[in-house]
Design an enzyme around this catalytic site. Sequence first.
Site, PDB file in Angstrom:
ATOM      1  CG  ASN A  81      -0.296  -0.459   2.491  1.00 50.19           C
ATOM      2  OD1 ASN A  81       0.258  -1.567   2.542  1.00 50.19           O
ATOM      3  ND2 ASN A  81      -0.348   0.351   3.511  1.00 50.19           N
ATOM      4  CB  THR A 116     -28.292  -9.817   9.417  1.00 50.01           C
ATOM      5  OG1 THR A 116     -29.002 -10.636  10.326  1.00 50.01           O
ATOM      6  CG2 THR A 116     -29.150  -9.498   8.208  1.00 50.01           C
ATOM      7  CB  CYS A 129      -1.495   3.468   9.539  1.00 52.21           C
ATOM      8  SG  CYS A 129      -2.557   2.497   8.506  1.00 52.21           S
TER       9      CYS A 129
END
Length: 376
Positions: A149, A233, A322
Amino acid sequence: MPDSRPDRIYLDYNATTPLLAAARDAILAALDGGFGNPSSKHWAGRAAHTVLAEARAAVARLAGAEPEQVIFTSGATEAIHQVLRSQRCSRLVCSAIEHPAVFGAAEGDRREVSLVMPANRGPVEVEAVLEVVDGGPPPALVCVMAANNETGILNPVGELVAPLRERGVPLMVDASQYAGKLEIDFAPDYMIIAAHKLGGPKGVGAVVVHPEAPPLVSLFDGGGQEGGKRSGTEPMPAIAGFGAAAAWSVAQLPGLSARYAALRDRLEAGLQAALPGSFVLGAGARRLPNTSSFVLPEGVESEAVMGHLNRAGVAVSAGSACHSGSVTPSRVLLASGLTAAESFRALRLSLGHATTEDEIDRVLDLLPAAARRVAR
Ligand code: PLP
């Protein structure tokens, strides 16, 4: 344009991407019409189930896999945790440039991690991985990301599949940055994808499990959704958006990769001409077509340049998201061969689906001007 203000330019697609129009339409359709629970057996459930099946098929096509291999999760971080927590033995072999989610999950489980260093300013080499694998007790898992990344450097993950299968060691490939930018032509035991890196919404991702891989263990107990591998769900609007972004990417590749590469090359050539002493990390290596890890000349710190650019409406990153605001050098950039001083001069420019040639040309004016202002 991801922002309606014409002076704003977004070149931080590796942190996250603006939503594709196709993904937005699919999300709105799922929010408005498809409120059913896909596990319900009536008409509302059936309609939601169809949307779920279509999204699963689209993500499978993106990954070069079959729909039944795809397990939807809340994103790459969860998917990585699930893969690591499903392995029984303690030793992991990880490239030193993996995302913090890998090292965080390993640390949380008190795993022993054997690191594989990448080649100087290059990829994680197959021989280096096999040497670490063979140099100790058989590891539970090998983790090598498809593309980093921060640097965009590609690792030869496809070449790792056969030798690791021969040894009976499963391979996890984090393809979060690769998917949607290049066509996926590798089939590891576990592949990780995050929707928001390819024009889909945040908070949804997938782990794609090879039929011969050791089965995954569910992180949660509950309703047994996703074939019993991920209870809870399904977040239907997010999954519908993910499916639409995956379908869009499959339809656009490989033209999209070529467009990104042309814009990225124009950017890098222009910046290097304007800023003598600058260089591109991994310039000689195979890289993502959209990413430039650009090291500014001596005396020009990337945090300061980033601040100037931000005030001018240009969003870029110094290292990964980050690491922004952190005073320690990026672990990935150091492992990839930069000195600490060079790592503080590295800017990450990452392009994407809404990037235009005009934006690149404006950055070619703004960035060198910002660098000259902050030069010591
Ligand atoms: N892996 C890579 C290579 C990433 O770039 C990211 C995002 O920064 C992640 C994993 C984590 O993704 P998410 O925050 O969506 O879980």
